[in-house]
Design a protein around this motif. Structure first.
Motif, short mmCIF file in Angstrom:
data_model
loop_
_atom_site.label_atom_id
_atom_site.label_comp_id
_atom_site.label_asym_id
_atom_site.label_seq_id
_atom_site.Cartn_x
_atom_site.Cartn_y
_atom_site.Cartn_z
N ARG A 200 -67.30 -53.04 118.70
CA ARG A 200 -66.76 -54.57 119.62
C ARG A 200 -68.34 -54.89 119.95
O ARG A 200 -68.42 -54.10 121.26
CB ARG A 200 -65.69 -54.38 120.18
CG ARG A 200 -64.45 -54.85 119.16
CD ARG A 200 -64.70 -56.43 118.26
NE ARG A 200 -63.38 -55.67 117.83
CZ ARG A 200 -63.15 -55.78 116.03
NH1 ARG A 200 -63.98 -55.52 115.73
NH2 ARG A 200 -62.40 -55.77 115.53
N TYR B 102 -67.77 -51.21 122.10
CA TYR B 102 -66.46 -50.97 122.53
C TYR B 102 -65.69 -50.59 120.94
O TYR B 102 -65.29 -51.20 119.40
CB TYR B 102 -66.21 -51.93 122.94
CG TYR B 102 -66.89 -52.31 123.88
CD1 TYR B 102 -66.83 -51.47 125.27
CD2 TYR B 102 -67.17 -53.78 124.69
CE1 TYR B 102 -67.72 -51.88 126.56
CE2 TYR B 102 -67.56 -54.27 125.58
CZ TYR B 102 -67.74 -52.92 126.82
OH TYR B 102 -68.34 -53.25 127.39
N GLN C 212 -61.77 -51.59 120.25
CA GLN C 212 -60.42 -52.51 120.65
C GLN C 212 -58.92 -52.02 119.62
O GLN C 212 -59.03 -51.39 119.26
CB GLN C 212 -60.58 -53.46 120.27
CG GLN C 212 -60.17 -55.02 120.12
CD GLN C 212 -60.12 -56.04 119.17
OE1 GLN C 212 -60.98 -56.82 119.29
NE2 GLN C 212 -58.29 -56.71 119.26
N THR C 213 -58.36 -51.86 121.19
CA THR C 213 -57.02 -51.67 121.39
C THR C 213 -55.76 -52.50 121.51
O THR C 213 -56.23 -53.41 122.27
CB THR C 213 -56.46 -50.58 121.70
OG1 THR C 213 -55.37 -49.52 121.20
CG2 THR C 213 -57.05 -50.33 123.24
N ASP C 214 -55.04 -52.29 120.60
CA ASP C 214 -53.88 -52.87 121.94
C ASP C 214 -52.71 -52.80 122.84
O ASP C 214 -51.70 -52.54 123.17
CB ASP C 214 -52.73 -53.65 120.57
CG ASP C 214 -52.03 -53.57 119.72
OD1 ASP C 214 -52.38 -51.39 119.70
OD2 ASP C 214 -51.50 -53.05 118.31
N ILE D 116 -55.70 -56.67 123.76
CA ILE D 116 -57.15 -56.60 123.65
C ILE D 116 -57.15 -56.56 124.89
O ILE D 116 -57.91 -57.01 125.82
CB ILE D 116 -57.38 -58.07 123.48
CG1 ILE D 116 -56.67 -59.00 122.48
CG2 ILE D 116 -58.59 -58.79 122.78
CD1 ILE D 116 -57.67 -59.87 122.20
N PHE E 2 -60.55 -52.77 125.75
CA PHE E 2 -61.83 -52.52 124.95
C PHE E 2 -61.60 -51.44 126.03
O PHE E 2 -62.20 -50.83 126.93
CB PHE E 2 -62.97 -53.26 125.05
CG PHE E 2 -62.96 -54.56 124.88
CD1 PHE E 2 -63.19 -54.76 123.39
CD2 PHE E 2 -62.38 -56.07 125.47
CE1 PHE E 2 -62.87 -55.90 122.41
CE2 PHE E 2 -61.75 -56.97 124.42
CZ PHE E 2 -62.08 -57.51 122.93
#
Length: 452
Positions: free
Chosen positions: A165, A175, A177-179, A222, A224
């Motif tokens: 990202r 980056y 990205q993770t939740d 969201i 990073f």
């Protein structure tokens, strides 16, 4: 009486799914075994400094902000956190999970990747195991650990939502990205895989109404993290030199958008557009030209200009980078060798200028108008077409620190009016030391001091 014949044991097919980790004693599924080894290495970092508000005359540093960090080298007491966690501090303390408190020394920072390195002198430390972030896949489980919102050490779980990202700001970006839930205070804490190994450092969130860099808003799923691919290069440079030394390729990059893709007649919207090439630069030697579209660099797909910047940003001078690019719709390959970045106040290219870590280009030509409309147009509207456009700002640069941003239009340097690139170059070269740029930003005009 014949004995019953038992069927042969069934063998699990090689591609059968491996069951989730299971604790038979408690009868629960759990990832605790791998994660518990890493949790003692996650620390709380408190930054102290001069009070930003009214003072009572006391000189003792006051707490400014706090965040998280992780020990990556127990023997040397090396801790990694975010630059924005330690920014503005004169003293730093580290709280361990076992209740111990230590003073920390700041080894160095890299603003372009928002990474900082601290060092403590302490016995019996734990450290996290590190894994190559290039092995990650979207859908992998991820665990964020830190000290959010004033709470004690907190673990949250999610998945890897995306990789590579960029385009979130002017920085060296690539980056994860993770939740996994990440909130204010998680900044600088580790992002771990399901075995408790370090895959990145949590650095920013996107949240309604919040500052995208670790802001004050709540978690919206969201977040990073700086991947270990970039992180370990930066940490190695800081530990060895106290700062990060980056190379250059001599090309000004822009991102390929849907609008620009249509203008180029392309059926893709991912890539980096070569906006300008400096004479004698590695990019020119490699044969790159204005309007070439870079689609792969060092065998990695290019999403936008940030993808190129991230790869070049961790490539030491002398590194050879294979490039795949499009020119007039046809694919070509080349390779460029990263050169040593020499400090230059003003670098003048064919169609762009670079100074203070910002890239400047001429304003796009105004659309043709009939004579009647031109006569009726207000003088202020005509004047609005003059100036030089800021097309990008390198993260951590002098321009970035003083809040110059892409989209600003420079109208004056000091007291000199600027109407084109030649005028900007002349004014910048003549105005040594601190320079005041007058810029038009939307409907307002602001002054920005650079070169201090």
């Amino acid at each position: 009486m014949a004995r019953p014949v038992r069927p042969p044991p069934r063998r699990r097919p090689p591609d059968a799914a491996i069951p989730l980790p299971y604790d038979e004693r408690r009868g629960v599924f759990t990832f605790a075994t791998g994660l518990e080894r890493s949790l003692p290495a996650v620390v709380q970092v408190t930054t102290l400094g001069a009070s930003r508000g009214p003072t009572s005359g006391e000189n003792e540093p006051k707490p400014l902000q706090s965040g998280s960090g992780v020990i990556i080298d127990a023997r040397q007491g090396i801790i990694v956190t975010n630059n924005h966690v330690v920014d503005g501090g004169t003293k730093f303390t580290v709280d361990m999970t076992d209740g111990r408190l230590f003073d920390a020394t700041l080894v160095g920072v890299d603003k372009a990747t928002d990474v900082a390195v601290l060092k403590i002198e302490a016995p019996n430390l734990s450290q996290v195991e590190i894994v190559d972030s290039d092995t990650l896949r979207t859908g992998d489980l991820a665990f964020a650990v830190g000290y959010p919102l004033g709470l004690d050490q907190t673990l949250t779980m999610g998945v890897i939502s995306g990789l590579g990202r960029s385009g979130l700001g002017d920085a060296v970006e690539d980056y994860i990205q993770t939740d996994a839930a990440v909130n204010s205070g998680n900044s600088g804490g580790p992002l771990l895989d399901s075995r408790g190994r370090l895959i990145g450092i949590n650095t920013s969130i996107l949240s309604g109404g919040s500052d995208p860099l670790g802001g004050t808003g709540g978690n919206d799923g969201i977040a990073f993290a700086v991947p270990t691919r970039i992180l370990m290069f930066v940490v190695g440079q800081i530990r060895e030199h106290g700062e990060v030394t980056r190379g250059k390729i001599g090309a000004v990059m822009g991102s390929l958008t849907a609008t620009r893709a249509r203008a180029f007649g392309l059926g893709i919207v991912r890539g980096a557009v070569v906006e300008d090439v400096a004479p004698g630069s590695p990019a020119e030697t490699a044969g790159l030209q204005k309007n070439d579209i870079i689609t792969r660099i060092q065998n990695r797909p290019v999403a936008n200009a940030g993808s190129v910047q991230a790869t070049v940003g961790i490539a030491p001078p002398g590194t050879r980078l294979p490039i795949v690019y499009l020119r007039d719709g046809h694919e070509h390959t080349t390779a460029l060798t990263v050169a040593t970045a020499e400090p230059v106040r003003v670098a003048v290219g064919k169609t762009a200028i670079e100074a203070f870590g910002a890239q400047f280009q001429a304003l796009p030509a105004a659309p043709a108008r009939d004579e009647t409309a031109a006569k009726e147009e207000a003088p202020a509207q005509t004047a609005a077409q003059t100036g030089v456009l800021v097309v990008s700002v390198e993260g951590g640069s002098d321009a970035a620190q003083h809040k110059l941003t892409a989209g600003d239009i420079v109208t004056k340097v000091g007291e000199r009016e600027v109407t084109d690139l030649a005028g900007l170059a002349s004014a910048l070269e003549a105005d040594q030391g601190m320079t005041t740029l007058t810029v038009r930003r939307g409907e307002e005009t602001v002054e920005i001091n650079v070169g201090e």
